[in-house]
Motif scaffolding. Structure first.
Motif, PDB file in Angstrom:
ATOM      1  N   THR A  48       0.815  -1.207   0.000  1.00 34.35           N
ATOM      2  CA  THR A  48       0.000   0.000   0.000  1.00 34.35           C
ATOM      3  C   THR A  48       0.852   1.262   0.000  1.00 34.35           C
ATOM      4  N   THR A  49       1.991   1.277   0.714  1.00 40.31           N
ATOM      5  CA  THR A  49       2.862   2.458   0.740  1.00 40.31           C
ATOM      6  C   THR A  49       4.318   2.030   0.583  1.00 40.31           C
ATOM      7  N   THR A  50       5.199   3.022   0.450  1.00 38.65           N
ATOM      8  CA  THR A  50       6.627   2.732   0.321  1.00 38.65           C
ATOM      9  C   THR A  50       7.184   2.085   1.587  1.00 38.65           C
ATOM     10  N   TRP A  51       6.534   2.316   2.714  1.00 36.63           N
ATOM     11  CA  TRP A  51       7.012   1.717   3.965  1.00 36.63           C
ATOM     12  C   TRP A  51       6.873   0.196   3.901  1.00 36.63           C
ATOM     13  N   LYS A  65       5.106  -3.470  -6.261  1.00 34.91           N
ATOM     14  CA  LYS A  65       4.296  -2.361  -6.751  1.00 34.91           C
ATOM     15  C   LYS A  65       3.722  -1.626  -5.548  1.00 34.91           C
ATOM     16  N   VAL A  66       3.927  -0.302  -5.513  1.00 37.45           N
ATOM     17  CA  VAL A  66       3.410   0.524  -4.419  1.00 37.45           C
ATOM     18  C   VAL A  66       2.187   1.292  -4.906  1.00 37.45           C
ATOM     19  N   ILE A  67       1.119   1.245  -4.130  1.00 38.37           N
ATOM     20  CA  ILE A  67      -0.132   1.880  -4.530  1.00 38.37           C
ATOM     21  C   ILE A  67      -0.176   3.368  -4.180  1.00 38.37           C
ATOM     22  N   VAL A  68       0.048   3.695  -2.926  1.00 39.31           N
ATOM     23  CA  VAL A  68      -0.083   5.085  -2.490  1.00 39.31           C
ATOM     24  C   VAL A  68       1.172   5.871  -2.857  1.00 39.31           C
ATOM     25  N   PRO A  69       1.044   6.960  -3.613  1.00 40.19           N
ATOM     26  CA  PRO A  69       2.215   7.760  -3.979  1.00 40.19           C
ATOM     27  C   PRO A  69       2.926   8.305  -2.747  1.00 40.19           C
ATOM     28  N   GLN A  70       4.231   8.472  -2.865  1.00 39.56           N
ATOM     29  CA  GLN A  70       5.019   8.963  -1.741  1.00 39.56           C
ATOM     30  C   GLN A  70       4.576  10.356  -1.304  1.00 39.56           C
TER      31      GLN A  70
END
Length: 268
Positions: A48-51, A65-70
């Motif tokens: 969901t996030t880069t974390w 694949k990351v969904i939420v933009p940084q």
């Protein structure tokens, strides 16, 4: 939060049928009998996030694949797009955090058979290392996870030595920290005299925390409520929890150490 769930439900409804129809048509890129693992056995992961993505990468995942933009500071505010759901449909694992209300909705709407995995998002060194090991076992990439843990352990120890050498007057600084940045106080070897958040500091908290006379305030860059202890002389340090687009956890610790050293030098 309830409003977010309602908004997301409206978003998912028309997309579900489209994605399920697409999945039913099949393609030459469909998952094979090996569970869809790519890149020499590493799993396909949607985070969901880069974390979460950084934890996955540290554990050995190569296709993340990351969904939420940084650029989105508060992940639960993000509205997933159709392309996000399409990515989930091809995943082996979907990684999310408990405070993100839409993760399971994403999986359900995409008709995915991916395994939904809750990640403990805490940059505390011991917890981060344990989480990477857990994910490595789950992904079947234990060797890669172990290699990362070794590198992390070495770099973390080096940063702790550097920060200890930077203590003002050779004494551990007294700090007040936001609850989700306490890991950075541990990195610095600081004396935690109080915590706050995630809500804004109340008048009573302001009085109580100010009385502790901290040298530093460690603030969460992603949930900042402004100057926490004004008129106390405490230096406020911005701590960033989320990794960048490269999904590398190590710079998070290096950047925190750099900010802490600079603040301690000013407090000397």
């Amino acid at each position: 939060m309830a409003r977010n769930r309602v908004r997301l439900a409206h978003l998912f409804a028309p997309l579900t049928a489209v994605l399920l129809l697409t999945a039913g048509c099949g393609s030459s890129d469909a998952k094979s009998g090996d569970g869809g693992h790519a890149h020499d056995g590493a799993p396909v992961v949607v985070a969901t996030t880069t974390w979460e993505g950084a934890f996955a990468k540290a554990a050995g995942a190569k296709d993340v694949k990351v969904i939420v933009p940084q650029s989105v500071q508060h992940a639960p505010d993000y509205d997933p797009k159709p392309s996000d759901l399409a990515a989930v449909a091809d995943a082996d694992f979907v990684l999310y955090a408990p405070f993100e209300p839409y993760a399971e909705k994403i999986k359900e709407a995409a008709g995915s058979d991916a395994e939904l995995v809750e990640v403990n998002l805490d940059n505390d060194a011991d917890k981060a290392s344990a989480e990477v090991a857990r994910l490595g076992k789950l992904f079947g990439t234990q060797d890669a996870a172990a290699a990362w843990q070794k590198t992390f352990g070495t770099q973390y120890a080096d940063l702790r030595r550097e920060l200890k050498a930077a203590w003002p007057g050779g004494k551990a600084p007294a700090v007040v920290t936001q609850v989700f940045t306490a890991w950075s106080a541990k990195l610095a070897g600081a004396e935690v005299v109080g915590t706050y958040g995630p809500e804004a500091v109340t008048a009573k908290q302001l009085s109580d925390l100010s009385a502790k006379k901290p040298a530093l305030v460690l603030d969460n860059a992603h949930m900042s409520t402004g100057t926490v202890l004004p008129d106390t002389g405490a230096k406020q340090v911005k701590i960033v929890n989320f990794p960048g687009k490269d999904l590398d956890l190590l710079p998070v610790y290096r950047d925190a150490a750099s900010a802490l050293k600079k603040a301690m030098a000013g407090a000397a």
